[in-house]
Design a protein around this motif. Structure first.
Motif, PDB file in Angstrom:
ATOM      1  N   GLN A 227       0.899  -1.126   0.053  1.00 60.06           N
ATOM      2  CA  GLN A 227       0.145   0.072  -0.213  1.00 60.06           C
ATOM      3  C   GLN A 227       0.831   1.236   0.081  1.00 60.06           C
ATOM      4  O   GLN A 227       1.823   1.293   0.947  1.00 60.06           O
ATOM      5  N   VAL A 228       0.554   1.862  -1.173  1.00 56.57           N
ATOM      6  CA  VAL A 228       1.505   3.343  -1.241  1.00 56.57           C
ATOM      7  C   VAL A 228       0.665   4.416  -1.297  1.00 56.57           C
ATOM      8  O   VAL A 228      -0.292   4.636  -1.836  1.00 56.57           O
ATOM      9  N   SER A 229       1.185   5.712  -0.386  1.00 58.18           N
ATOM     10  CA  SER A 229       0.720   6.850  -0.542  1.00 58.18           C
ATOM     11  C   SER A 229       1.473   7.757  -1.704  1.00 58.18           C
ATOM     12  O   SER A 229       2.870   7.722  -1.334  1.00 58.18           O
ATOM     13  N   VAL A 230       0.765   8.489  -2.492  1.00 59.16           N
ATOM     14  CA  VAL A 230       1.625   9.330  -3.417  1.00 59.16           C
ATOM     15  C   VAL A 230       1.298  10.633  -3.260  1.00 59.16           C
ATOM     16  O   VAL A 230       0.360  11.022  -2.960  1.00 59.16           O
ATOM     17  N   THR A 266      -2.735   5.152  -3.109  1.00 60.44           N
ATOM     18  CA  THR A 266      -3.774   6.208  -2.774  1.00 60.44           C
ATOM     19  C   THR A 266      -3.099   7.549  -2.588  1.00 60.44           C
ATOM     20  O   THR A 266      -1.945   7.603  -2.065  1.00 60.44           O
ATOM     21  N   PRO A 267      -3.531   8.778  -2.958  1.00 57.40           N
ATOM     22  CA  PRO A 267      -3.125  10.034  -2.589  1.00 57.40           C
ATOM     23  C   PRO A 267      -2.774  10.336  -1.232  1.00 57.40           C
ATOM     24  O   PRO A 267      -3.431   9.718  -0.262  1.00 57.40           O
ATOM     25  N   SER A 268      -1.786  10.889  -0.923  1.00 56.41           N
ATOM     26  CA  SER A 268      -1.282  11.211   0.285  1.00 56.41           C
ATOM     27  C   SER A 268      -2.208  12.211   1.123  1.00 56.41           C
ATOM     28  O   SER A 268      -2.861  12.973   0.439  1.00 56.41           O
ATOM     29  N   LYS A 269      -2.216  11.875   2.581  1.00 56.11           N
ATOM     30  CA  LYS A 269      -3.233  12.788   3.133  1.00 56.11           C
ATOM     31  C   LYS A 269      -2.290  13.980   3.729  1.00 56.11           C
ATOM     32  O   LYS A 269      -2.754  15.198   4.013  1.00 56.11           O
ATOM     33  N   ARG A 270      -0.783  13.866   3.533  1.00 56.28           N
ATOM     34  CA  ARG A 270      -0.013  14.892   4.252  1.00 56.28           C
ATOM     35  C   ARG A 270      -0.060  16.112   3.765  1.00 56.28           C
ATOM     36  O   ARG A 270      -0.087  17.109   4.367  1.00 56.28           O
ATOM     37  N   ASN A 271      -0.339  16.461   2.412  1.00 60.02           N
ATOM     38  CA  ASN A 271      -0.756  17.689   1.889  1.00 60.02           C
ATOM     39  C   ASN A 271      -2.098  18.321   1.532  1.00 60.02           C
ATOM     40  O   ASN A 271      -2.390  18.983   0.893  1.00 60.02           O
ATOM     41  N   GLU A 287      -1.416  13.191  -8.199  1.00 55.66           N
ATOM     42  CA  GLU A 287      -0.994  12.026  -7.405  1.00 55.66           C
ATOM     43  C   GLU A 287      -1.436  10.850  -8.095  1.00 55.66           C
ATOM     44  O   GLU A 287      -0.693   9.832  -8.181  1.00 55.66           O
ATOM     45  N   CYS A 288      -2.730  10.725  -8.607  1.00 59.47           N
ATOM     46  CA  CYS A 288      -3.191   9.612  -9.320  1.00 59.47           C
ATOM     47  C   CYS A 288      -2.424   9.384 -10.535  1.00 59.47           C
ATOM     48  O   CYS A 288      -2.220   8.423 -11.101  1.00 59.47           O
ATOM     49  N   MET A 289      -2.394  10.557 -11.303  1.00 58.93           N
ATOM     50  CA  MET A 289      -1.378  10.129 -12.568  1.00 58.93           C
ATOM     51  C   MET A 289       0.011   9.711 -12.182  1.00 58.93           C
ATOM     52  O   MET A 289       0.383   8.881 -12.904  1.00 58.93           O
ATOM     53  N   SER A 290       0.776  10.336 -11.095  1.00 55.74           N
ATOM     54  CA  SER A 290       1.835   9.588 -10.885  1.00 55.74           C
ATOM     55  C   SER A 290       1.855   8.322 -10.402  1.00 55.74           C
ATOM     56  O   SER A 290       2.751   7.272 -10.847  1.00 55.74           O
ATOM     57  N   ALA A 291       0.702   7.758  -9.966  1.00 59.15           N
ATOM     58  CA  ALA A 291       0.617   6.309  -9.367  1.00 59.15           C
ATOM     59  C   ALA A 291       0.450   5.519 -10.759  1.00 59.15           C
ATOM     60  O   ALA A 291       1.133   4.616 -10.746  1.00 59.15           O
ATOM     61  N   ILE A 292      -0.236   5.973 -11.457  1.00 60.52           N
ATOM     62  CA  ILE A 292      -0.588   5.326 -12.847  1.00 60.52           C
ATOM     63  C   ILE A 292       0.615   5.114 -13.669  1.00 60.52           C
ATOM     64  O   ILE A 292       1.142   4.043 -14.148  1.00 60.52           O
ATOM     65  N   ALA A 298      -3.393  -0.876  -8.882  1.00 60.77           N
ATOM     66  CA  ALA A 298      -4.772  -0.331  -8.785  1.00 60.77           C
ATOM     67  C   ALA A 298      -4.508   0.955  -7.947  1.00 60.77           C
ATOM     68  O   ALA A 298      -3.426   1.272  -7.194  1.00 60.77           O
ATOM     69  N   VAL A 299      -5.658   1.794  -8.023  1.00 63.75           N
ATOM     70  CA  VAL A 299      -5.223   3.264  -7.717  1.00 63.75           C
ATOM     71  C   VAL A 299      -6.969   3.230  -6.907  1.00 63.75           C
ATOM     72  O   VAL A 299      -8.026   3.202  -7.568  1.00 63.75           O
TER      73      VAL A 299
END
Length: 458
Positions: A227-230, A266-271, A287-292, A298-299
């Motif tokens: 599980q990654v946050s982007v 999943t997008p980061s919560k930090r920002n 962030e979803c674009m970076s993930a893809i 999966a996003v």
């Protein structure tokens, strides 16, 4: 045709480019003016050229991705209905968060076409019998289940094991032997990103505690879910996922594990911000674009109002539609290995991988991930990185629009908050100091909330 087209243009080397840039700078220092250093210690150049870049091998990973919908299971009937409705509206996989061991999973899954729908289960408990039931359902329906068991991640986030170290790892071994139809293991890189770790730390810590699982579990025959946050550093985040996948394969191979990791991003919560919250839609889109482009399998997008609103139809729909636009209108899933051959991304990937591997080796040489977690070394290093980033935000060098730059002083949020958007303090006894997720804007937002009154702020 393309070869004939470029025959008319003379080759320009990187040396010639640098000479021209130096001429245009009119005496200003090239490095001081145009080269900047990232928090990971990577010096980013103003241009990248093929004669200075060693092209990485084909990642073998295309940009086909599944649109995942997160559903927290409180009422089983409502959650089952929501899952079925969401799938009809464009979602392609579901991640259920289940905290109640007595949840009727047969009823929960009743309205889903299991043969066509991958399902993730994020469990707030560790139960062999519950996982065996999921394994049985997966076998009966010939479906793909990812049961994301992660007791080490639970320790890092909560401060305690589910039971204790020996009991938790024994449970994983029992599940590994008894449940052959599901992926049962997960690691949570997102915890470290949301707590303020830099990218090298995120990769290295994820590898280090995946390595603990490889050492402790006799057999892992299914893909491990990461599980990654982007975050918002667009190209760095693309490179992060690529480097993570490459290094995981290196570590896993040492244990005879040849399955690729399965990245759920999943997008980061930090920002994310409480005020001017609509800007969160722009942040989650990039962030979803970076993930893809980084190769996530999966996003799952985050709703623009997720930090202060309970799940709601409008927020879910917008978040899902962002991914649908990227997939069906922007064709992000049509090009294989879209980032391959981009000199900048290739260089970032190589440098992040090199630095993360060095940190991973250092962790292993100094007792391993669990030892450093218990000693507090991991937490201290994350806090140091988070403090540096917080200082940049507080000084205005790191910008969140609508919060520390161009804020709308008339914006009011006191009456809209359904979920507490700040770090909660909970005095209790823990085995270790937990890793705390914290948003950059929390202090500024608390001050604004405290200052709110019935009149317009001037």
């Amino acid at each position: 045709m393309s070869e004939q087209l470029f025959e008319g243009f003379e080759h320009v080397s990187s040396k010639q480019w640098k000479q021209q840039i130096q001429f245009e700078l009119k005496g200003a220092d090239y490095n001081e003016t145009l080269v900047w250093e990232s928090p990971e210690g990577i010096k980013v150049k103003p241009f990248y050229h093929y004669d200075e870049t060693v092209s990485a091998a084909d990642t073998g990973n295309n940009t086909a991705f599944s649109i995942c919908q997160d559903i927290y299971v409180h009422d089983v009937d409502k959650s089952a209905e929501r899952a079925a409705t969401t799938l009809k509206r464009g979602a392609e996989s579901i991640r259920f968060t289940v905290d109640n061991e007595g949840t009727d999973v047969d009823k929960l899954l009743n309205a889903i076409d299991l043969k066509a729908t991958p399902v993730y289960f994020k469990l707030g408990f560790l139960s062999i019998d519950f996982v065996k039931r999921l394994d049985s359902i997966a076998k009966q329906n010939d479906t793909v289940f990812y049961v994301m068991l992660d007791p080490i991640g639970h320790l890092a986030k909560d401060g305690n094991w589910f039971g204790n170290m020996e009991k938790d790892l024994d449970a994983l071994n029992t599940i590994a032997i008894a449940c052959s139809n599901i992926s049962f293991l997960s690691t949570d890189a997102g915890l470290y990103q949301n707590a303020g770790a830099n990218i090298v730390q995120q990769i290295a810590y994820t590898l280090a505690y995946a390595n603990e699982y490889f050492n402790a579990i006799a057999t892992i025959n299914k893909p491990v879910v990461i599980q990654v946050s982007v975050g918002c550093n667009y190209f760095f985040e693309i490179a992060k996922l690529r480097a993570l996948r490459q290094l995981f394969a290196v570590v896993a191979k040492e244990y005879g594990h040849n399955e690729e990791c399965h990245i759920l991003a999943t997008p980061s919560k930090r920002n994310k911000t409480l005020y001017d919250y609509n800007v969160n839609m722009l942040r989650t889109t990039t962030e979803c674009m970076s993930a893809i482009l980084g190769g996530a399998n999966a996003v799952s997008n985050m709703a623009y109002d997720a930090i202060y609103h309970k799940d709601n139809e409008f927020g879910d729909r917008i978040a899902r539609n962002q991914l649908l636009i990227l997939k069906h209108e922007s064709y992000f899933d049509k090009v294989n290995n879209a980032a391959d051959g981009a000199y900048y991304i290739e260089e970032l990937t190589a440098q992040l991988a090199e630095k993360a591997l060095a940190l991973f080796k250092d962790i292993e040489a100094n007792g391993g991930f669990l030892h450093q977690l218990k000693e507090g070394t991991i937490q201290r290093k994350i806090q140091e990185s988070a403090a540096k980033e917080q200082e940049l935000f507080d000084s205005g060098k790191e910008i969140l629009l609508g919060t520390n730059k161009y804020p709308n002083k008339n914006d009011r949020m006191n009456g809209d908050i359904e979920l507490y958007p700040f770090v909660k303090t909970d005095s209790r006894k823990t085995l270790i100091v937990p890793v705390i997720e914290r948003r950059l804007a929390e202090r500024i937002e608390k001050e604004r909330l405290d200052a709110e009154d019935t009149s317009v702020v001037k």
